[in-house]
Design a protein around this motif. Sequence first.
Motif, PDB file in Angstrom:
ATOM      1  N   GLU A  39       0.836  -1.205   0.085  1.00  0.00           N
ATOM      2  CA  GLU A  39       0.004  -0.010   0.112  1.00  0.00           C
ATOM      3  C   GLU A  39       0.903   1.465  -0.210  1.00  0.00           C
ATOM      4  O   GLU A  39       0.750   2.140  -0.680  1.00  0.00           O
ATOM      5  CB  GLU A  39      -0.868   0.037   1.068  1.00  0.00           C
ATOM      6  CG  GLU A  39      -1.866  -1.238   1.359  1.00  0.00           C
ATOM      7  CD  GLU A  39      -1.177  -2.364   2.207  1.00  0.00           C
ATOM      8  OE1 GLU A  39      -2.156  -3.276   2.237  1.00  0.00           O
ATOM      9  OE2 GLU A  39      -0.029  -2.408   2.550  1.00  0.00           O
ATOM     10  N   LYS A  40       1.761   1.467   0.829  1.00  0.00           N
ATOM     11  CA  LYS A  40       2.632   2.434   0.979  1.00  0.00           C
ATOM     12  C   LYS A  40       3.528   2.798  -0.100  1.00  0.00           C
ATOM     13  O   LYS A  40       3.826   3.921  -0.865  1.00  0.00           O
ATOM     14  CB  LYS A  40       3.513   2.423   2.467  1.00  0.00           C
ATOM     15  CG  LYS A  40       2.614   2.644   3.729  1.00  0.00           C
ATOM     16  CD  LYS A  40       3.487   2.508   4.652  1.00  0.00           C
ATOM     17  CE  LYS A  40       2.610   2.268   6.126  1.00  0.00           C
ATOM     18  NZ  LYS A  40       3.514   1.962   7.067  1.00  0.00           N
ATOM     19  N   LEU A  41       4.031   1.670  -0.737  1.00  0.00           N
ATOM     20  CA  LEU A  41       4.757   1.879  -1.828  1.00  0.00           C
ATOM     21  C   LEU A  41       3.852   2.316  -3.138  1.00  0.00           C
ATOM     22  O   LEU A  41       4.635   3.042  -3.820  1.00  0.00           O
ATOM     23  CB  LEU A  41       5.475   0.434  -2.357  1.00  0.00           C
ATOM     24  CG  LEU A  41       6.335   0.222  -3.562  1.00  0.00           C
ATOM     25  CD1 LEU A  41       7.751   1.091  -3.318  1.00  0.00           C
ATOM     26  CD2 LEU A  41       6.500  -1.261  -3.838  1.00  0.00           C
ATOM     27  N   VAL A  42       2.958   1.852  -3.397  1.00  0.00           N
ATOM     28  CA  VAL A  42       2.118   2.136  -4.440  1.00  0.00           C
ATOM     29  C   VAL A  42       1.731   3.800  -4.417  1.00  0.00           C
ATOM     30  O   VAL A  42       1.888   4.542  -5.363  1.00  0.00           O
ATOM     31  CB  VAL A  42       0.938   1.196  -4.626  1.00  0.00           C
ATOM     32  CG1 VAL A  42      -0.029   2.090  -5.656  1.00  0.00           C
ATOM     33  CG2 VAL A  42       1.194  -0.103  -4.930  1.00  0.00           C
ATOM     34  N   ALA A  43       1.264   4.029  -3.088  1.00  0.00           N
ATOM     35  CA  ALA A  43       1.050   5.374  -2.624  1.00  0.00           C
ATOM     36  C   ALA A  43       2.352   6.410  -2.995  1.00  0.00           C
ATOM     37  O   ALA A  43       2.062   7.297  -3.704  1.00  0.00           O
ATOM     38  CB  ALA A  43       0.685   5.366  -1.323  1.00  0.00           C
ATOM     39  N   GLU A  44       3.389   5.970  -2.785  1.00  0.00           N
ATOM     40  CA  GLU A  44       4.549   6.931  -2.788  1.00  0.00           C
ATOM     41  C   GLU A  44       5.166   7.040  -4.327  1.00  0.00           C
ATOM     42  O   GLU A  44       5.159   8.001  -4.955  1.00  0.00           O
ATOM     43  CB  GLU A  44       5.694   6.251  -2.032  1.00  0.00           C
ATOM     44  CG  GLU A  44       5.711   6.354  -0.471  1.00  0.00           C
ATOM     45  CD  GLU A  44       6.850   5.504   0.223  1.00  0.00           C
ATOM     46  OE1 GLU A  44       7.686   5.064  -0.750  1.00  0.00           O
ATOM     47  OE2 GLU A  44       6.814   5.298   1.251  1.00  0.00           O
ATOM     48  N   LYS A  45       4.937   5.785  -5.123  1.00  0.00           N
ATOM     49  CA  LYS A  45       5.149   5.989  -6.229  1.00  0.00           C
ATOM     50  C   LYS A  45       4.102   6.886  -7.255  1.00  0.00           C
ATOM     51  O   LYS A  45       4.483   7.825  -8.146  1.00  0.00           O
ATOM     52  CB  LYS A  45       5.001   4.708  -7.120  1.00  0.00           C
ATOM     53  CG  LYS A  45       5.876   3.608  -6.698  1.00  0.00           C
ATOM     54  CD  LYS A  45       6.789   2.961  -7.947  1.00  0.00           C
ATOM     55  CE  LYS A  45       7.745   2.057  -7.530  1.00  0.00           C
ATOM     56  NZ  LYS A  45       9.295   2.573  -7.598  1.00  0.00           N
ATOM     57  N   LEU A  46       2.902   6.819  -6.767  1.00  0.00           N
ATOM     58  CA  LEU A  46       1.860   7.734  -7.482  1.00  0.00           C
ATOM     59  C   LEU A  46       2.219   9.049  -7.107  1.00  0.00           C
ATOM     60  O   LEU A  46       2.033   9.820  -7.875  1.00  0.00           O
ATOM     61  CB  LEU A  46       0.607   7.321  -7.047  1.00  0.00           C
ATOM     62  CG  LEU A  46       0.002   6.049  -7.594  1.00  0.00           C
ATOM     63  CD1 LEU A  46      -1.397   5.633  -7.111  1.00  0.00           C
ATOM     64  CD2 LEU A  46      -0.365   6.342  -9.101  1.00  0.00           C
ATOM     65  N   GLN A  47       2.327   9.619  -5.933  1.00  0.00           N
ATOM     66  CA  GLN A  47       2.566  10.892  -5.377  1.00  0.00           C
ATOM     67  C   GLN A  47       3.874  11.505  -6.173  1.00  0.00           C
ATOM     68  O   GLN A  47       3.862  12.664  -6.307  1.00  0.00           O
ATOM     69  CB  GLN A  47       3.015  10.821  -3.753  1.00  0.00           C
ATOM     70  CG  GLN A  47       1.915  10.486  -3.112  1.00  0.00           C
ATOM     71  CD  GLN A  47       1.974  10.298  -1.573  1.00  0.00           C
ATOM     72  OE1 GLN A  47       3.095  10.470  -1.168  1.00  0.00           O
ATOM     73  NE2 GLN A  47       1.012  10.351  -0.742  1.00  0.00           N
ATOM     74  N   THR A  48       5.004  10.674  -6.420  1.00  0.00           N
ATOM     75  CA  THR A  48       6.000  11.238  -7.391  1.00  0.00           C
ATOM     76  C   THR A  48       5.666  11.604  -8.673  1.00  0.00           C
ATOM     77  O   THR A  48       6.284  12.613  -9.404  1.00  0.00           O
ATOM     78  CB  THR A  48       7.090  10.029  -7.437  1.00  0.00           C
ATOM     79  OG1 THR A  48       6.719   9.219  -8.062  1.00  0.00           O
ATOM     80  CG2 THR A  48       7.778   9.679  -6.408  1.00  0.00           C
ATOM     81  N   THR A  49       4.278  11.285  -9.067  1.00  0.00           N
ATOM     82  CA  THR A  49       3.802  11.620 -10.406  1.00  0.00           C
ATOM     83  C   THR A  49       2.817  12.925 -10.138  1.00  0.00           C
ATOM     84  O   THR A  49       2.194  13.066 -11.345  1.00  0.00           O
ATOM     85  CB  THR A  49       3.216  10.311 -11.115  1.00  0.00           C
ATOM     86  OG1 THR A  49       2.014  10.102 -10.375  1.00  0.00           O
ATOM     87  CG2 THR A  49       4.184   9.154 -11.394  1.00  0.00           C
ATOM     88  N   GLY A  50       2.717  13.300  -8.976  1.00  0.00           N
ATOM     89  CA  GLY A  50       1.752  14.406  -8.739  1.00  0.00           C
ATOM     90  C   GLY A  50       0.477  14.079  -8.509  1.00  0.00           C
ATOM     91  O   GLY A  50      -0.667  14.779  -8.303  1.00  0.00           O
ATOM     92  N   ILE A  51       0.027  12.644  -8.379  1.00  0.00           N
ATOM     93  CA  ILE A  51      -1.191  12.383  -7.963  1.00  0.00           C
ATOM     94  C   ILE A  51      -1.445  12.281  -6.446  1.00  0.00           C
ATOM     95  O   ILE A  51      -0.464  11.532  -5.719  1.00  0.00           O
ATOM     96  CB  ILE A  51      -1.607  10.797  -8.812  1.00  0.00           C
ATOM     97  CG1 ILE A  51      -1.623  10.947 -10.237  1.00  0.00           C
ATOM     98  CG2 ILE A  51      -2.953  10.275  -8.212  1.00  0.00           C
ATOM     99  CD1 ILE A  51      -1.749   9.601 -10.888  1.00  0.00           C
ATOM    100  N   GLU A  52      -2.728  12.692  -5.907  1.00  0.00           N
ATOM    101  CA  GLU A  52      -2.780  12.740  -4.592  1.00  0.00           C
ATOM    102  C   GLU A  52      -3.125  11.273  -4.014  1.00  0.00           C
ATOM    103  O   GLU A  52      -4.190  10.579  -4.665  1.00  0.00           O
ATOM    104  CB  GLU A  52      -4.007  13.654  -4.330  1.00  0.00           C
ATOM    105  CG  GLU A  52      -4.362  13.793  -2.715  1.00  0.00           C
ATOM    106  CD  GLU A  52      -5.205  14.742  -2.548  1.00  0.00           C
ATOM    107  OE1 GLU A  52      -5.740  15.109  -1.170  1.00  0.00           O
ATOM    108  OE2 GLU A  52      -5.582  15.436  -3.286  1.00  0.00           O
ATOM    109  N   THR A  53      -2.825  10.793  -3.059  1.00  0.00           N
ATOM    110  CA  THR A  53      -3.034   9.445  -2.532  1.00  0.00           C
ATOM    111  C   THR A  53      -3.379   9.553  -0.904  1.00  0.00           C
ATOM    112  O   THR A  53      -2.977  10.328  -0.168  1.00  0.00           O
ATOM    113  CB  THR A  53      -1.967   8.220  -2.704  1.00  0.00           C
ATOM    114  OG1 THR A  53      -0.929   8.666  -2.037  1.00  0.00           O
ATOM    115  CG2 THR A  53      -1.717   8.169  -4.369  1.00  0.00           C
ATOM    116  N   TYR A  54      -4.143   8.408  -0.553  1.00  0.00           N
ATOM    117  CA  TYR A  54      -4.239   8.309   0.799  1.00  0.00           C
ATOM    118  C   TYR A  54      -3.997   6.683   1.329  1.00  0.00           C
ATOM    119  O   TYR A  54      -5.079   6.045   0.680  1.00  0.00           O
ATOM    120  CB  TYR A  54      -5.584   8.829   1.479  1.00  0.00           C
ATOM    121  CG  TYR A  54      -5.669   8.841   2.954  1.00  0.00           C
ATOM    122  CD1 TYR A  54      -5.003   9.137   3.945  1.00  0.00           C
ATOM    123  CD2 TYR A  54      -6.906   8.057   3.289  1.00  0.00           C
ATOM    124  CE1 TYR A  54      -5.186   9.072   5.121  1.00  0.00           C
ATOM    125  CE2 TYR A  54      -7.059   7.898   4.717  1.00  0.00           C
ATOM    126  CZ  TYR A  54      -6.294   8.396   5.566  1.00  0.00           C
ATOM    127  OH  TYR A  54      -6.610   8.058   6.910  1.00  0.00           O
TER     128      TYR A  54
END
Length: 198
Positions: A39-54
Amino acid sequence: MDEKGKIENVVTAEPSGVDGAVGVPEAKWFVAIVNSRHEKLVAEKLQTTGIETYVATQKEMRVWANGRRKIVDRVVIASMVFVRCAEQQRRQIVNMPYVNRFLVNRATDSGGLNKPVAVIGDAEIRKLKFMLGKSDSPIEFAPTEFRVQDNVRVIRGSLRGLEGEIRVNSDGTHTLVVSFSLLGGATVHIQPQDVEKI
């Protein structure tokens, strides 16, 4: 139709899949179903592309066998990452490593094979963040969907303002059950004097 009417129709027509805000697709909260413990790995990868995650996490003290202690962020809803994006981005995210699919809305079952992708409202995300961020007791999440009648409101303590149903456990303690549409119910221990009937 005259030329003025034709021009007005062209100007007011919006491309499909966009809203009225300068043709920008509206971002919504979706739920990506990911590999367990990623969960945290996917969220971090998405955040590096500018997508908001939680990722729904709660701080807790972890104690190892050797006596070492550390405060960690425990994932409360396993295999789920909340993603705020437009539909076009969502279609790209589903192809990322460790992302299996997106949560569908079974409540709107039309009998067909294709179920609509679930959209989580901003209020639900705020309620979830509030509950996980403020509770001093561990939150447990039941992923099965069920309905809870809102009949109490927390009036004291860090969860003040939260609404749900109070239940008495077999050991005499009390649990507050808070319903989340499409996600299930979150439970937390609570003192009965800290709630009022609504």
